[in-house]
Enzyme design. Sequence first.
Site, short mmCIF file in Angstrom:
data_model
loop_
_atom_site.label_atom_id
_atom_site.label_comp_id
_atom_site.label_asym_id
_atom_site.label_seq_id
_atom_site.Cartn_x
_atom_site.Cartn_y
_atom_site.Cartn_z
N ASP A 226 0.84 -1.20 0.00
CA ASP A 226 0.00 0.00 0.00
C ASP A 226 0.88 1.24 0.00
OD1 ASP A 226 -1.84 2.16 0.96
OD2 ASP A 226 -3.25 0.49 1.13
N ILE B 162 1.86 0.68 -6.53
CA ILE B 162 1.66 -0.35 -7.58
C ILE B 162 2.09 0.14 -8.96
CG2 ILE B 162 -0.20 -1.64 -6.43
CD1 ILE B 162 -2.16 -0.10 -8.37
N THR C 295 -15.94 -2.67 -9.91
CA THR C 295 -17.10 -2.00 -9.29
C THR C 295 -18.32 -2.05 -10.20
OG1 THR C 295 -17.93 0.21 -8.71
CG2 THR C 295 -16.06 0.16 -10.19
N ASP C 296 -19.50 -1.94 -9.59
CA ASP C 296 -20.73 -1.89 -10.41
C ASP C 296 -20.83 -0.58 -11.19
OD1 ASP C 296 -21.42 -0.12 -8.35
OD2 ASP C 296 -23.34 -1.07 -7.89
N GLU C 297 -19.99 0.41 -10.84
CA GLU C 297 -20.07 1.70 -11.56
C GLU C 297 -19.67 1.57 -13.01
OE1 GLU C 297 -18.89 5.31 -9.82
OE2 GLU C 297 -19.53 4.71 -7.81
N TYR D 250 -13.65 8.36 -12.48
CA TYR D 250 -13.33 7.19 -11.63
C TYR D 250 -13.83 5.90 -12.29
CZ TYR D 250 -14.34 3.56 -8.18
OH TYR D 250 -14.46 2.34 -7.55
N LYS E 184 -11.78 2.62 -13.76
CA LYS E 184 -11.99 1.25 -13.28
C LYS E 184 -12.40 0.34 -14.43
CE LYS E 184 -11.95 -0.21 -9.60
NZ LYS E 184 -10.86 -0.81 -8.78
N TYR F 95 -26.79 15.53 -2.20
CA TYR F 95 -26.62 16.02 -3.58
C TYR F 95 -27.95 15.95 -4.33
CZ TYR F 95 -21.55 15.10 -2.88
OH TYR F 95 -20.25 15.06 -2.43
N ASN G 69 -30.86 7.59 -1.70
CA ASN G 69 -29.99 8.21 -0.69
C ASN G 69 -30.82 8.78 0.47
OD1 ASN G 69 -27.79 7.58 -2.25
ND2 ASN G 69 -27.66 9.60 -3.22
P1 NAD Z 1 -10.00 3.10 -0.31
O1 NAD Z 1 -9.92 4.40 -1.02
O2 NAD Z 1 -10.54 3.06 1.08
O3 NAD Z 1 -8.55 2.43 -0.23
C1 NAD Z 1 -7.68 2.41 -1.33
C2 NAD Z 1 -6.32 1.95 -0.82
O4 NAD Z 1 -5.43 1.87 -1.93
C3 NAD Z 1 -5.69 2.91 0.19
O5 NAD Z 1 -5.15 2.18 1.28
C4 NAD Z 1 -4.58 3.58 -0.61
O6 NAD Z 1 -3.48 4.00 0.19
C5 NAD Z 1 -4.20 2.48 -1.57
N1 NAD Z 1 -3.57 3.00 -2.80
C6 NAD Z 1 -4.00 4.03 -3.58
N2 NAD Z 1 -3.14 4.24 -4.60
C7 NAD Z 1 -2.15 3.31 -4.47
C8 NAD Z 1 -0.99 3.00 -5.22
N3 NAD Z 1 -0.66 3.71 -6.31
N4 NAD Z 1 -0.21 1.98 -4.82
C9 NAD Z 1 -0.52 1.25 -3.70
N5 NAD Z 1 -1.60 1.53 -2.95
C10 NAD Z 1 -2.42 2.53 -3.32
O7 NAD Z 1 -10.82 2.14 -1.27
P2 NAD Z 1 -11.93 1.07 -0.92
O8 NAD Z 1 -13.24 1.75 -0.77
O9 NAD Z 1 -11.43 0.17 0.13
O10 NAD Z 1 -11.98 0.29 -2.32
C11 NAD Z 1 -11.05 -0.75 -2.59
C12 NAD Z 1 -11.25 -1.24 -4.00
O11 NAD Z 1 -12.60 -1.68 -4.17
C13 NAD Z 1 -11.03 -0.17 -5.08
O12 NAD Z 1 -10.41 -0.79 -6.18
C14 NAD Z 1 -12.44 0.28 -5.44
O13 NAD Z 1 -12.49 0.74 -6.77
C15 NAD Z 1 -13.20 -1.01 -5.28
N6 NAD Z 1 -14.62 -0.86 -4.91
C16 NAD Z 1 -14.98 -0.10 -3.86
C17 NAD Z 1 -16.33 -0.03 -3.50
C18 NAD Z 1 -16.77 0.79 -2.33
O14 NAD Z 1 -17.99 0.94 -2.15
N7 NAD Z 1 -15.89 1.31 -1.49
C19 NAD Z 1 -17.28 -0.72 -4.26
C20 NAD Z 1 -16.87 -1.47 -5.36
C21 NAD Z 1 -15.53 -1.56 -5.67
O1 DAU Z 2 -20.97 1.55 -6.60
C1 DAU Z 2 -19.69 1.24 -6.14
C2 DAU Z 2 -18.95 2.53 -5.87
O2 DAU Z 2 -19.55 3.11 -4.72
C3 DAU Z 2 -17.46 2.34 -5.65
O3 DAU Z 2 -16.88 1.85 -6.83
C4 DAU Z 2 -16.79 3.66 -5.24
O4 DAU Z 2 -15.43 3.43 -4.91
C5 DAU Z 2 -17.51 4.21 -4.03
O5 DAU Z 2 -16.98 5.47 -3.70
C6 DAU Z 2 -19.01 4.33 -4.29
O6 DAU Z 2 -19.31 5.37 -5.25
P1 DAU Z 2 -20.56 6.35 -5.05
O7 DAU Z 2 -20.34 7.57 -5.83
O8 DAU Z 2 -21.83 5.61 -5.25
O9 DAU Z 2 -20.42 6.61 -3.47
P2 DAU Z 2 -20.47 7.93 -2.56
O10 DAU Z 2 -20.41 7.46 -1.15
O11 DAU Z 2 -19.52 8.96 -2.99
O12 DAU Z 2 -21.94 8.46 -2.86
C7 DAU Z 2 -23.09 7.64 -2.67
C8 DAU Z 2 -24.31 8.44 -3.08
O13 DAU Z 2 -24.50 9.50 -2.14
C9 DAU Z 2 -24.20 9.10 -4.44
O14 DAU Z 2 -25.48 9.11 -5.05
C10 DAU Z 2 -23.77 10.53 -4.11
C11 DAU Z 2 -24.47 10.79 -2.79
N1 DAU Z 2 -23.78 11.72 -1.85
C12 DAU Z 2 -22.47 11.47 -1.57
C13 DAU Z 2 -21.78 12.29 -0.70
C14 DAU Z 2 -20.32 12.04 -0.37
C15 DAU Z 2 -24.47 12.77 -1.28
O15 DAU Z 2 -25.67 12.98 -1.54
N2 DAU Z 2 -23.79 13.58 -0.40
C16 DAU Z 2 -22.48 13.40 -0.09
O16 DAU Z 2 -21.91 14.20 0.71
#
Ligand code: NAD
Ligand code: DAU
Length: 344
Positions: A35, A62, A126-128, A151, A155, A208, A250
């Site tokens: 990391d 990475i 991700t589902d995005e 983003y 991905k 939002y 939301n």
């Molecule tokens: P996060 O942002 O909490 O963590 C990302 C981690 O990656 C951090 O520890 C950061 O230091 C590390 N990182 C970033 N750039 C790096 C680099 N160049 N080299 C090495 N390490 C690096 O993310 P998360 O929410 O835990 O998501 C993890 C994975 O799952 C991501 O690939 C994200 O796209 C995917 N994902 C997240 C969600 C979600 O809801 N959080 C949903 C679907 C998929």
């Molecule tokens: O769907 C999977 C994805 O979910 C992951 O791939 C991403 O890493 C993760 O960040 C997340 O993306 P979203 O954009 O869906 O998540 P976020 O938490 O940023 O926002 C969720 C919803 O809430 C979205 O519709 C935007 C809204 N939102 C978000 C924030 C931060 C608000 O209304 N207010 C806010 O302050």
Amino acid sequence: MALKVLVTGGAGFIGSNFIRHLLRTYPGYTVVNLDKLTYAGNLANLADVDSNPNYRFQKGDICDPGHAEAALRDGVDAVVHFAAESHVDRSIADARVFVETNIQGTYTLLDLARRTGVSRFVHVSTDEVYGSLAPDQVADEAWPLAPNSPYAASKAAADLLARSFWHTYSFPVIITRSSNNYGPHQFPEKLIPLMITHALEGNKLPVYGDGMNERDWIFVEDNCRALDRVLHAGRPGETYNVGSGEPVSNLALIRSLLRILGGSGVQIEFVADRPGHDRRYALDAGKVARALGWKPEVSLEKGLTRTVEWYRTHPEWVQNALSGEYRDYYEKFYVHRRASLARI
Ligand code: NAD
Ligand code: DAU
């Protein structure tokens, strides 16, 4: 067979939960966490496993072949690749680092993992990548990719690179596309921890647009169990959606949170919408259920209750995350402790 697993991005939200899951479930496994410790990487997330002799942290990027190669050295059996820039709003402000880490970093890792003979590579997507769906639509794994934010586009590019490594080199890549994760240790820039921490501090809750965007929420431990199934029993070359299949708006989610928090007087504030804001994500996770016997175990109500409880009982973690103090953790604690610990 005891595996040696390289987890990238293990200091982040899902990665740290996954490392804890692996070490708890498979005491014979060895886990290396590579990391870079960006703003999203917090080693305090793993303080409870820090002294486990089967766990090793390696600070590294990475995108840097030298760092990736060092982490892959000495016979890594499997890679679970989480490392990424993960926040949509940051990608809208500036996407450069998303292109670097999510695309170039994933390529660097795939290339070196293939050359060093890794026998399984789980790419966490991700589902995005499916983009925004209409009210009657649900995306299965064959749904066309239509990423809308920088983003999501980065991905999707990484996801397709991973796919190409299977088709071109028969490199055993498996892709997961999960929906929105929530739970302990999530950085308070994402919706759920942001709303909880704002509410606990008596601040307004910024919603939002009209708040009617829908997301399919999954408790992080359920995703970790799905990743475990995919790592051990997934078929190389396959993609598996991981989600609850029950999208909620939301506003409905925030109202549930406020009910669980039990506070009165916290105000929702409608703010400017996110540019290009995806209206709705909805996943068909039937394949992972049929093929690997996985289904979510934690209901949204139970998961939100556990999450609120965790943030309530970890004010120091929250304070450090908000102030940025957690960023000193590596120097203050880890480097010094590491020197005195026998490591793998
Ligand atoms: P996060 O942002 O909490 O963590 C990302 C981690 O990656 C951090 O520890 C950061 O230091 C590390 N990182 C970033 N750039 C790096 C680099 N160049 N080299 C090495 N390490 C690096 O993310 P998360 O929410 O835990 O998501 C993890 C994975 O799952 C991501 O690939 C994200 O796209 C995917 N994902 C997240 C969600 C979600 O809801 N959080 C949903 C679907 C998929
Ligand atoms: O769907 C999977 C994805 O979910 C992951 O791939 C991403 O890493 C993760 O960040 C997340 O993306 P979203 O954009 O869906 O998540 P976020 O938490 O940023 O926002 C969720 C919803 O809430 C979205 O519709 C935007 C809204 N939102 C978000 C924030 C931060 C608000 O209304 N207010 C806010 O302050």
